[in-house]
Enzyme design. Structure first.
Site, PDB file in Angstrom:
ATOM      1  N   SER A  82       1.146  -1.107  -0.291  1.00  0.00           N
ATOM      2  CA  SER A  82       0.355   0.219  -0.462  1.00  0.00           C
ATOM      3  C   SER A  82       0.827   1.108   0.058  1.00  0.00           C
ATOM      4  O   SER A  82       2.342   1.193   0.010  1.00  0.00           O
ATOM      5  CB  SER A  82      -0.567   0.290   1.167  1.00  0.00           C
ATOM      6  OG  SER A  82      -0.244  -0.046   1.936  1.00  0.00           O
ATOM      7  N   LYS A  83      -0.096   2.823  -0.257  1.00  0.00           N
ATOM      8  CA  LYS A  83       1.198   3.322  -0.546  1.00  0.00           C
ATOM      9  C   LYS A  83       1.922   4.113   0.630  1.00  0.00           C
ATOM     10  O   LYS A  83       2.910   4.202   0.715  1.00  0.00           O
ATOM     11  CB  LYS A  83      -0.520   5.122  -0.286  1.00  0.00           C
ATOM     12  CG  LYS A  83      -0.465   4.850  -1.101  1.00  0.00           C
ATOM     13  CD  LYS A  83      -1.216   6.179  -1.230  1.00  0.00           C
ATOM     14  CE  LYS A  83      -1.660   6.576  -2.232  1.00  0.00           C
ATOM     15  NZ  LYS A  83      -3.175   6.491  -2.686  1.00  0.00           N
TER      16      LYS A  83
END
Ligand code: GLU
Length: 487
Positions: free
Chosen positions: A255-256
């Protein structure tokens, strides 16, 4: 189309930045198609009207082209089985919906969101997996008429046959089976007439004659629903292969938090498309042997689905950097400059349009620094020595180098020898440096270090024979004089 032609597809939903995982799915399909002499189809799955954007679609196409993945049929180029954008195929889905409704394999559902939510809460409270309770599965004509009169807009639900085992052989995961009883009748067409992904995907894959559906593991749980629709519509099932999740180094879903996740971000940071493709191919697929650097052509030759792993792939950015650095080392100065230029501009090292002379000079700078780059954005950490005439010591230790008793002599001899040179290039500078080592009977470090510090203020950097011709004799002399005057 011949009977055995491989037809695979990449079917992104254009709902946001093009994620690394999407690029990996596209790549595996592309490699399979190219390896088997088959076809890759690019279809846009834009039935989520609220989240789909043209911008995202453009972004995906642009990224695929940048990565070197071409498609043989699909949006923009068309083909025998188009249109290739789902919102342009609504009449096709409608026809199949009518067929399912007529055969009693699907039905209209008038339940309100509130009713469904209440059921869901109740089931959760009982510890059950939420599923549709079948309230509208056998409505009488009268109740249906009543709902219509109330102005309710129905969805269409697929009637899931009870007590069935849904079994298929996944190319990556082997035999997979689900019980139909756990599935619950599910919506295939929303009340606004738009089909849901699980329904449209089946009709498209079947009509577009897909032989293989290679996609991310997160779709594995969708597959039983899709298989039920294949069977209900009498379509031939394709082969399925679900490629594993991509995890961050901490083994949680990528994820980010783990850094850049979109192809565009890597492009902006100055990664090379060949390197990114090489890295993505190794996310879940493993070649025979130890080779890690693969050209596109080599990947096509080496790729096979039977070496795609079941266990999750770990996104190791250090490995990506290593691969990218390897490609940068081999890249032409023009190519490295392409990667670096936006970063040089952003940092204010270069502005506007480049003269041919400046471009040529920058390419020499790139040749000097490319050994030190994992990706383009790092260029700004290495080039100030070429731009900054005002030498500042990076540390007290660096200043100390020039206080060494031999340092001034090295510098004096260097200045004399440089002044006497006819042409200043890497070869002539190398000769000068070697001759100083020899004549003063000093170790190489005792010669190179004071010179480097005097002209750059730093203790490390690209080779002196590279940087001196780039900075130029006059500036080198001026810098050394200014530094020594400070001592
Ligand atoms: N539109 C789906 C997605 O982007 C495609 C899934 C599939 O390949 O079937 O995840």
């Amino acid at each position: 189309m011949t009977q055995d032609e491989i037809r695979v597809r990449f079917a992104p939903s254009p709902t946001g930045p093009f994620h690394i995982g999407g690029a990996r799915s596209a790549l595996f399909n592309w490699l399979l198609a190219r390896k088997m002499g088959g076809k890759l189809i690019l279809r846009i799955e834009d039935t989520d009207l609220e989240r789909s954007t043209k911008e995202s679609e453009e972004n995906i196409k642009e990224a695929l082209k940048w990565l070197g993945m071409t498609w043989d049929e699909g949006i923009d180029i068309g083909g025998e089985y188009g249109p290739y954008r789902q919102t342009e195929r609504l009449d096709i889905y409608q026809k199949y919906t009518e067929e399912l409704l007529a055969k009693g394999l699907a039905y209209h559902c008038y339940c309100t969101d509130e009713e469904l939510e209440k059921d869901r809460q109740q089931q959760m409270a009982n510890g059950e997996t939420p599923h549709y309770l079948g309230r509208c599965s056998h409505l009488t004509k009268e109740s249906e008429a009543k709902f219509i009169a109330e102005g309710r807009k129905p969805t269409v639900r697929f009637r899931v046959p009870p007590n069935q085992q849904i079994v298929f052989t996944d190319l990556v995961r082997g035999t997979v089976s689900f019980e139909s009883n756990g599935v619950g009748d599910f919506v295939i067409v929303k009340s606004d007439g738009i089909p849901v992904y699980n329904y449209a995907v089946v009709i498209d894959d079947a009509l577009m004659k897909m032989t293989h559906v290679i996609r991310a593991e997160e779709h594995l749980s969708n597959t039983p629903r899709q298989l039920l629709i294949y069977d209900a519509l009498g379509f031939k099932r394709p082969e399925f292969g679900h490629i594993s999740l991509i995890l961050g180094k901490d083994r949680t879903k990528m994820s980010k938090r783990h850094g850049a996740t979109s192809v565009q971000q890597y492009r902006d940071l100055g990664y090379l498309p060949e390197a990114l493709v090489n890295f993505l191919a190794l996310l879940g697929w493993s070649p025979v042997g130890e080779q890690e650097i693969f050209s596109l052509e080599e990947l096509i030759q080496a790729f096979s689905m039977d070496r795609v792993a079941k266990n999750p792939a770990v996104f190791d950015v250090d490995k990506l950097n290593y691969i990218n650095a390897t490609y940068i080392k081999q890249a032409s100065p023009e190519c490295v400059l392409e990667l670096a230029l936006p970063h040089l501009q952003a940092a204010g090292y270069v502005d506007g349009t480049l003269t041919a002379e400046k471009r040529a000079w920058l390419m020499e700078v790139m040749t000097a620094v490319k050994e030190h780059l994992s990706y383009g954005a790092q260029v700004v950490d290495h080039v100030d020595i070429f731009f900054n005439e005002d030498v500042q010591f990076e540390s007290e230790e660096a200043a100390e180098v020039l206080r060494d008793e031999d340092a001034s002599q090295v510098i004096e001899v260097f200045k004399e020898k440089m002044a006497a040179l006819e042409t200043v290039d890497a070869a002539s500078v190398k000769k000068v440096l070697k001759s100083i080592v020899k004549e003063l009977k000093l170790g190489g470090k005792k010669v190179y270090m004071p010179l480097r510090v005097a002209m750059t203020g730093k203790m490390h950097g690209p080779d002196l024979d590279h940087i001196i011709p780039i900075i130029g004799r006059e500036k080198v002399m001026a810098r050394i004089n200014a530094t020594m005057a400070k001592m």
